[in-house]
Scaffold this motif. Sequence first.
Motif, mmCIF file in Angstrom:
data_model
loop_
_atom_site.group_PDB
_atom_site.id
_atom_site.type_symbol
_atom_site.label_atom_id
_atom_site.label_comp_id
_atom_site.label_asym_id
_atom_site.label_seq_id
_atom_site.Cartn_x
_atom_site.Cartn_y
_atom_site.Cartn_z
ATOM 1 N N ALA A 48 -15.025 -29.383 25.315
ATOM 2 C CA ALA A 48 -14.257 -30.513 25.821
ATOM 3 C C ALA A 48 -12.833 -30.490 25.290
ATOM 4 N N SER A 49 -12.684 -30.080 24.043
ATOM 5 C CA SER A 49 -11.352 -30.016 23.439
ATOM 6 C C SER A 49 -10.533 -28.859 24.004
ATOM 7 N N THR A 50 -11.145 -27.670 24.060
ATOM 8 C CA THR A 50 -10.395 -26.473 24.433
ATOM 9 C C THR A 50 -10.193 -26.332 25.935
ATOM 10 N N TYR A 51 -11.104 -26.885 26.735
ATOM 11 C CA TYR A 51 -10.994 -26.755 28.192
ATOM 12 C C TYR A 51 -10.552 -28.041 28.876
ATOM 13 N N GLY A 52 -10.494 -29.140 28.131
ATOM 14 C CA GLY A 52 -10.092 -30.404 28.729
ATOM 15 C C GLY A 52 -8.872 -31.001 28.076
ATOM 16 N N LEU A 53 -9.004 -31.401 26.833
ATOM 17 C CA LEU A 53 -7.939 -32.136 26.153
ATOM 18 C C LEU A 53 -6.701 -31.279 25.888
ATOM 19 N N GLY A 120 -10.174 -42.996 26.982
ATOM 20 C CA GLY A 120 -9.169 -43.889 27.547
ATOM 21 C C GLY A 120 -7.886 -43.173 27.910
ATOM 22 N N MET A 121 -7.399 -42.320 27.001
ATOM 23 C CA MET A 121 -6.168 -41.591 27.256
ATOM 24 C C MET A 121 -6.318 -40.638 28.445
ATOM 25 N N SER A 122 -7.494 -40.049 28.599
ATOM 26 C CA SER A 122 -7.694 -39.105 29.705
ATOM 27 C C SER A 122 -7.640 -39.827 31.049
ATOM 28 N N TYR A 123 -8.158 -41.051 31.112
ATOM 29 C CA TYR A 123 -8.078 -41.824 32.351
ATOM 30 C C TYR A 123 -6.649 -42.276 32.631
ATOM 31 N N ALA A 124 -5.871 -42.470 31.587
ATOM 32 C CA ALA A 124 -4.490 -42.912 31.768
ATOM 33 C C ALA A 124 -3.554 -41.768 32.133
ATOM 34 N N SER A 125 -4.035 -40.533 32.012
ATOM 35 C CA SER A 125 -3.187 -39.391 32.323
ATOM 36 C C SER A 125 -3.018 -39.229 33.828
ATOM 37 N N ALA A 126 -2.120 -38.309 34.199
ATOM 38 C CA ALA A 126 -1.818 -38.093 35.611
ATOM 39 C C ALA A 126 -2.862 -37.227 36.303
ATOM 40 N N TYR A 127 -3.813 -36.691 35.564
ATOM 41 C CA TYR A 127 -4.816 -35.796 36.135
ATOM 42 C C TYR A 127 -6.091 -36.579 36.420
ATOM 43 N N GLU A 128 -6.373 -36.758 37.708
ATOM 44 C CA GLU A 128 -7.480 -37.603 38.117
ATOM 45 C C GLU A 128 -8.839 -37.045 37.686
ATOM 46 N N ASP A 129 -8.949 -35.714 37.576
ATOM 47 C CA ASP A 129 -10.239 -35.120 37.238
ATOM 48 C C ASP A 129 -10.498 -35.087 35.733
ATOM 49 N N LEU A 130 -9.490 -35.398 34.925
ATOM 50 C CA LEU A 130 -9.648 -35.305 33.479
ATOM 51 C C LEU A 130 -10.509 -36.445 32.933
ATOM 52 N N GLY A 131 -10.282 -37.659 33.426
ATOM 53 C CA GLY A 131 -11.014 -38.815 32.929
ATOM 54 C C GLY A 131 -12.519 -38.668 33.045
#
Length: 243
Positions: A48-53, A120-131
């Motif tokens: 999750a850290s290396t491929y997402g965040l 929370g931060m992932s949902y607030a980002s510009a990438y819709e698939d990240l959240g």
Amino acid sequence: MESFYVWSIVISSFCTTLGALPVLFIRHLSHRGKDSLLAFTAGIMVAASTYGLIPSALKLSNVYVLIIGILIGTCVLLFLEITVPHQDLDNANHQHHNGSVFLFLVAMSLHNLPEGLSVGMSYASAYEDLGPLVSFAIGLQNLPEGFLVALYVLLQNISRIKAVLYASITGVIECCAGLIGVYFGESFTSIIPYGLAFSAGAMLFVVYKELIPESHGDGNERVSTVSFILGFIVMIVLTHALR
């Protein structure tokens, strides 16, 4: 803030409670089973850290922001590790332990803060698939975490119902952190990459400082290593499936 974000954060946090429920029925967990769960969780968190965040933080900023965020996340967890008295999860199967349940729950709650913030931060980002990706990853690793927290509390001669309740409280704290992450992410777009990198650094700290050493503590290194790799692969597959 869209209701979808709120429900996703709530469901991800509620997985802690779901993971704690088996203590109502299971009376014994072998060292091998516990170590396998911890290692599988570690694999999920690393992926999750290396491929997402981390990739998302790089897309939103640059390598310097990424490094700063990771170092801040690492230093915050290191500071908490040094200053806050707590009991590690490897003590969860030892009865008659003299550690304070309260301090243990405080430590686990502090560990849950960066996890909630990452959602929370992932949902607030510009990438819709990240959240959804990060929310699913955190929710999945909350299952064994909730179980181990409840098991530790249960072994301190506290009732099964209270053990589940106390584990759930750590999930509620994570939920609140997730809502805060969404709020600050929407209000201060510039801090989103720092928040993502911070969460990555904190998660990697927990993996290397606690999960991996504890999963090897009872002589189950091979089983734990395979479980780690399986967790890593599962998260990679889910990452590509959700994109």
